[in-house]
Design an enzyme around this catalytic site. Structure first.
Site, PDB file in Angstrom:
ATOM      1  N   HIS A 278       0.842  -1.192  -0.054  1.00 46.79           N
ATOM      2  CA  HIS A 278      -0.048  -0.022   0.006  1.00 46.79           C
ATOM      3  C   HIS A 278       0.906   1.191  -0.034  1.00 46.79           C
ATOM      4  O   HIS A 278       0.706   2.060  -0.906  1.00 46.79           O
ATOM      5  CB  HIS A 278      -0.935  -0.066   1.284  1.00 46.79           C
ATOM      6  CG  HIS A 278      -1.654   1.152   1.335  1.00 46.79           C
ATOM      7  ND1 HIS A 278      -2.919   1.428   1.023  1.00 46.79           N
ATOM      8  CD2 HIS A 278      -1.536   2.340   1.798  1.00 46.79           C
ATOM      9  CE1 HIS A 278      -3.679   2.481   1.213  1.00 46.79           C
ATOM     10  NE2 HIS A 278      -2.700   3.141   1.740  1.00 46.79           N
ATOM     11  N   GLU A 279       1.904   1.301   0.790  1.00 47.38           N
ATOM     12  CA  GLU A 279       2.674   2.447   0.964  1.00 47.38           C
ATOM     13  C   GLU A 279       3.634   2.560  -0.134  1.00 47.38           C
ATOM     14  O   GLU A 279       3.871   3.675  -0.557  1.00 47.38           O
ATOM     15  CB  GLU A 279       3.411   2.724   2.370  1.00 47.38           C
ATOM     16  CG  GLU A 279       2.684   2.530   3.675  1.00 47.38           C
ATOM     17  CD  GLU A 279       1.376   3.590   3.700  1.00 47.38           C
ATOM     18  OE1 GLU A 279       1.905   4.481   3.098  1.00 47.38           O
ATOM     19  OE2 GLU A 279       0.488   3.140   4.570  1.00 47.38           O
ATOM     20  N   GLU A 308      -5.058   7.802  -2.649  1.00 50.23           N
ATOM     21  CA  GLU A 308      -5.397   6.557  -2.380  1.00 50.23           C
ATOM     22  C   GLU A 308      -5.701   5.627  -3.568  1.00 50.23           C
ATOM     23  O   GLU A 308      -5.666   4.129  -3.297  1.00 50.23           O
ATOM     24  CB  GLU A 308      -6.505   6.603  -1.491  1.00 50.23           C
ATOM     25  CG  GLU A 308      -6.296   6.981   0.369  1.00 50.23           C
ATOM     26  CD  GLU A 308      -5.203   6.264   0.760  1.00 50.23           C
ATOM     27  OE1 GLU A 308      -5.421   4.943   0.930  1.00 50.23           O
ATOM     28  OE2 GLU A 308      -4.171   6.762   1.582  1.00 50.23           O
TER      29      GLU A 308
HETATM   30 ZN    ZN Z   1      -3.047   5.201   2.130  1.00 48.45          ZN
END
Ligand code: ZN
Length: 513
Positions: A278-279, A308
């Protein structure tokens, strides 16, 4: 030579457009340098700094905040802006957007009294340390006075920035320009209509075994796995480093210095794995920004929703696909032969996609994730409009988790203290997670029209083609285009049905519904 401005008769110091542009570029570089220092301080506070160090850091942050405030709020910037606005037709498209960005920031910052601004930065530094302790000790009461002040400041901020808007709309607007409660209420209702019955059906289906994910996975081995994942994602370690913090996050200083963090749990191997992916998605966005935007008002990703959409694209659409699990599985088995030696890639794939109402947002599956976001959205709305007081947050949290997810929250550590956003002063951000999730499948549809099957690319180890496409369409533009425009430029009008269709297909297949 001085001349009199047509606007208000201020004496202007600029003789040529180039001179004014030089002044603006100098201002941008100065602001970027201060933000760099503040960013490193924040990263240090969250990762390496000893627990008791917040007092001295608070002083530094207080002084630095004042300097940054003075830099942007400086009345001379009005002269600079007026001059550039009068000569806007002579500026390049990039400089025009920079003027627009500076105008917005200048107008906004001048609406917050300097002493309130600096005091708030100091408050946030303390709140971070207090929240961490409160979370560890299941002690909401110790954090409550800080949250109260943070909510109060955000209500004031909303009124300062956009007195014409409803306060929570004004806060949403900070993270996603133009987003309103009206849009979100409809969007969340559309999601709930699909997700809630799907979750109920899954509850009736044969359960997925994920017990092997909860064995002991030594952290030193998990660290090696993080290195491997970053390599697979094409994150160049010359420009991107990883640290450890309570709550995973990404921070960017420029497109050649981006940091991600993760948090290791010995008994949850998938937790850090998907945090890193995710990061890593956030980091690829930052690393892919065009050089021309570095150290400027247009540097970095444009909005939280678009950010996001990138992180969750990698986490869920790529990272939780069968093809990706197959790609990385040999390495996982090599690092954890005792834990995963007898588990197949397909079993692992099913386990990391297990859909089950749970307590922790960051550990939630792709399907129930947005329900976690909706709980925070409902609470923030009420806090900001004054219908919920801070002391009742735990009770309201627990009530909504029961209503939306059907789970009982045993304590505040696993409840309303789990996220770092409120202690960081971030109110109005959570909905962008849901929006970002919903952007992903629509991006995928457009991407596949141009590059073919993404599954096939992953199987062939050609993840770089996916990243290159995203860089070309999204990353390289940094903050040049406004978020809504950028998304429409790539995908056409946003349609949440792409997302609900994706969820229905994925979970119907997974659970043989
Ligand atoms: Zn995030």
């Amino acid at each position: 030579m001085f001349f009199i401005s047509k606007k208000g008769g201020i004496f202007m110091n600029y003789e040529t457009v180039n001179q004014a542009l030089d002044a603006m570029h100098h201002l941008e570089e100065t602001a970027a340098a201060y933000e760099h220092v503040m960013g490193v301080t924040y990263l240090d506070a969250a990762s390496a700094a000893p627990k008791g160090s917040y007092e001295g850091r608070g002083k530094t942050i207080g002084v630095m905040s004042q300097i940054i405030y003075d830099l942007i709020a400086n009345p001379e910037n009005e002269e600079l802006l007026s001059y550039l606005e009068e000569n806007i037709s002579e500026l390049s498209a990039i400089d025009r957007r920079k003027v627009e960005a500076l105008r917005k920031e200048y107008d906004q910052i001048n609406k917050i009294p300097a002493e309130e601004y600096a005091a708030y930065e100091v408050l946030l530094n303390e709140a971070q340390a207090v929240w961490e302790q409160a979370k560890n000790n299941n002690d909401f009461a110790s954090f409550a006075p800080y949250l109260e002040k943070i909510v109060a400041f955000n209500r004031k901020k909303a009124a300062y920035f956009h007195p014409e808007m409803q306060p929570y709309d004004a806060l949403l607007n900070e993270y996603e320009e133009g987003l309103t409660m009206q849009t979100l209420d409809a969007f969340f209702a559309q999601l709930r209509e699909v997700i809630v019955p799907l979750v109920a059906k899954i509850g009736q289906a044969a359960p997925v075994d994920d017990s092997f994910l909860k064995q002991n996975y030594p952290i030193d081995k998990q660290r090696l796995f993080s290195d491997y994942l970053m390599e697979v994602m094409g994150l160049d370690r010359n420009y991107c480093a990883i640290a450890e913090s309570e709550h995973p996050f990404t921070i960017n200083f420029n497109n050649k210095d981006v940091r991600i963090t993760t948090h290791y749990h010995e008994d949850m191997v998938a937790s850090s794995m998907y945090s890193v992916i995710h990061e890593g998605g956030h980091a690829l966005y930052e690393l892919g920004c065009g050089d021309e935007y570095n150290y400027s008002f247009l540097s970095g990703g444009v909005s939280m929703g678009i950010h996001e959409s990138q992180s969750r694209f990698y986490e869920n659409i790529i990272g939780r696909s069968l093809s990706f699990v197959k790609l990385i599985y040999p390495k996982l088995q090599e690092l954890f032969p005792e834990q995963l030696g007898s588990v197949t890639a397909e079993q692992f794939y099913r386990a990391v996609n297990k859909a089950e109402p749970s307590l922790i947002r960051t550990e939630a599956d792709d399907l129930t994730y947005t329900l976690h976001v909706m709980v925070r959205y409902e609470i923030e709305k009420q806090l900001i409009d004054g219908t919920l007081c801070v002391e009742n947050v735990p009770a309201e949290w627990n009530r909504l988790y029961k209503e939306y997810l059907g789970v009982d929250v045993p304590n505040d550590t696993l409840g309303c203290l789990q996220d770092s956003h409120w202690s960081g002063g971030t109110i109005g951000y959570f909905p962008s997670y849901a929006l970002g999730s919903a952007y992903g499948p629509q991006l995928l549809a457009v991407m596949e029209q141009e590059v073919g099957s993404v599954d096939k690319l992953i199987e062939e180890g050609n993840l770089s083609i996916v990243t290159r496409w995203l860089k070309e369409k999204i990353h390289r533009h940094a903050s040049f285009h406004k978020p809504g425009y950028l998304f429409e430029m790539v995908c056409g009008k946003f349609d949440a049905a792409y997302y609900t269709d994706y969820l229905v297909k994925k979970y119907t297949d997974l659970y043989n519904l």
